[in-house]
Scaffold this active site. Structure first.
Site, mmCIF file in Angstrom:
data_model
loop_
_atom_site.group_PDB
_atom_site.id
_atom_site.type_symbol
_atom_site.label_atom_id
_atom_site.label_comp_id
_atom_site.label_asym_id
_atom_site.label_seq_id
_atom_site.Cartn_x
_atom_site.Cartn_y
_atom_site.Cartn_z
ATOM 1 N N CYS A 78 0.874 -1.163 -0.051
ATOM 2 C CA CYS A 78 0.020 -0.244 -0.003
ATOM 3 C C CYS A 78 0.674 1.187 0.029
ATOM 4 O O CYS A 78 1.343 1.666 -0.908
ATOM 5 C CB CYS A 78 -1.075 0.129 1.191
ATOM 6 S SG CYS A 78 -2.642 1.013 0.922
ATOM 7 N N HIS A 176 -3.186 -5.190 1.735
ATOM 8 C CA HIS A 176 -2.586 -5.499 3.116
ATOM 9 C C HIS A 176 -2.489 -6.932 3.270
ATOM 10 O O HIS A 176 -3.330 -7.174 4.401
ATOM 11 C CB HIS A 176 -2.852 -4.596 4.219
ATOM 12 C CG HIS A 176 -3.107 -3.134 3.872
ATOM 13 N ND1 HIS A 176 -2.014 -2.280 4.469
ATOM 14 C CD2 HIS A 176 -3.901 -2.101 3.521
ATOM 15 C CE1 HIS A 176 -1.928 -1.374 4.290
ATOM 16 N NE2 HIS A 176 -3.212 -0.992 3.648
ATOM 17 N N GLU A 178 -0.853 -8.404 5.552
ATOM 18 C CA GLU A 178 -0.235 -8.221 6.873
ATOM 19 C C GLU A 178 -1.272 -8.140 7.815
ATOM 20 O O GLU A 178 -1.236 -8.596 9.016
ATOM 21 C CB GLU A 178 0.993 -7.159 7.203
ATOM 22 C CG GLU A 178 0.358 -5.709 7.124
ATOM 23 C CD GLU A 178 0.254 -5.303 5.821
ATOM 24 O OE1 GLU A 178 0.284 -5.941 4.694
ATOM 25 O OE2 GLU A 178 0.056 -3.898 5.679
HETATM 26 N N1 GLN Z 1 -3.449 6.487 0.870
HETATM 27 C C1 GLN Z 1 -2.131 5.983 1.575
HETATM 28 C C2 GLN Z 1 -0.668 6.739 1.126
HETATM 29 O O1 GLN Z 1 -0.982 7.498 0.122
HETATM 30 C C3 GLN Z 1 -1.843 4.565 1.613
HETATM 31 C C4 GLN Z 1 -2.745 3.846 2.604
HETATM 32 C C5 GLN Z 1 -2.499 2.561 3.200
HETATM 33 O O2 GLN Z 1 -1.106 2.156 3.289
HETATM 34 N N2 GLN Z 1 -3.207 1.977 3.760
HETATM 35 O O3 GLN Z 1 0.197 6.615 1.543
#
Ligand code: GLN
Length: 201
Positions: A78, A176, A178
């Site tokens: 992410c 994710h 994790e």
């Molecule tokens: N939207 C977040 C970002 O731009 C990422 C979101 C996440 O890691 N769950 O960093």
């Protein structure tokens, strides 16, 4: 093999738990000495702008970027995917990434309607059933360079979007693993991405 989870911000504990469940030596890293001592790194989910700013203020940014460029295996989930991307669409003003992964990712791509959702995905290279993927204000991959493989896609807004990619030593997922309790993506990172490099393949 020592795997460091970059511990500046984000869901560090969840990645550590998944890596330890896979049977590797994993610990949080947040100093230059710690980062120099690892063989591979995980960049967690969280907030990509915050992680980049903290890496700059603790003088770790160039070190991490250099280790990525010199071939250290890195997995980003992410926010971690955004930090590995060479280009970001809808980035915050002046947002920096470590880069290395020849992709353009769109931040917060799934928009308000599906800000956070969960789905089952086929992940290329993981054959024993679908992966439970949890997306939280996730990016998707919009453009990929010829050296990048797409490992998983999700359908949204009438199109398929790449949500897991690999380029040599770099693995990134929009979702994710994790926090899903399914450790197979971490196992894939350790057994496929890290093993190739550690054994010099
Ligand atoms: N939207 C977040 C970002 O731009 C990422 C979101 C996440 O890691 N769950 O960093």
């Amino acid at each position: 093999m020592k795997i460091g989870v970059l511990a500046l911000q984000g869901d560090v504990a969840e990645h550590l738990q998944a890596l330890i469940a896979v049977g590797v030596d994993a610990y949080p890293v947040k100093t230059a000495a710690e980062i120099v001592g690892i063989d591979a790194m995980v960049i967690p989910g969280g907030e990509s702008t915050t992680i980049a700013k903290l890496a700059r203020s603790f003088d770790l940014f160039d070190l991490i970027q250099g280790r990525i460029r010199s071939g250290m295996p890195v997995y980003g989930s992410c926010a971690g995917m955004i930090l590995l991307a060479d280009e970001v669409t809808d980035a915050a003003k002046g947002q920096e990434t470590f880069g290395g992964l020849a992709v353009t990712v769109r931040r917060n791509a799934f928009g308000r309607q599906v800000d956070s959702f969960e789905t089952d995905l086929h992940f290329q290279g993981i054959s024993d059933g679908a992966i439970k993927a949890i997306f939280i204000r996730a990016p998707w991959v919009e453009q990929i360079g010829p050296e990048v493989s797409v490992l998983a896609e999700v359908a949204a807004f009438g199109h398929n979007h790449a949500v897991a990619v690999r380029q040599g030593n770099l693995l990134a997922t929009s979702f994710h693993p994790e926090i899903s309790g399914d450790n197979r993506v971490h196992r894939y990172f350790v057994e496929e991405v890290c093993r190739d490099l550690v054994s010099g393949k």
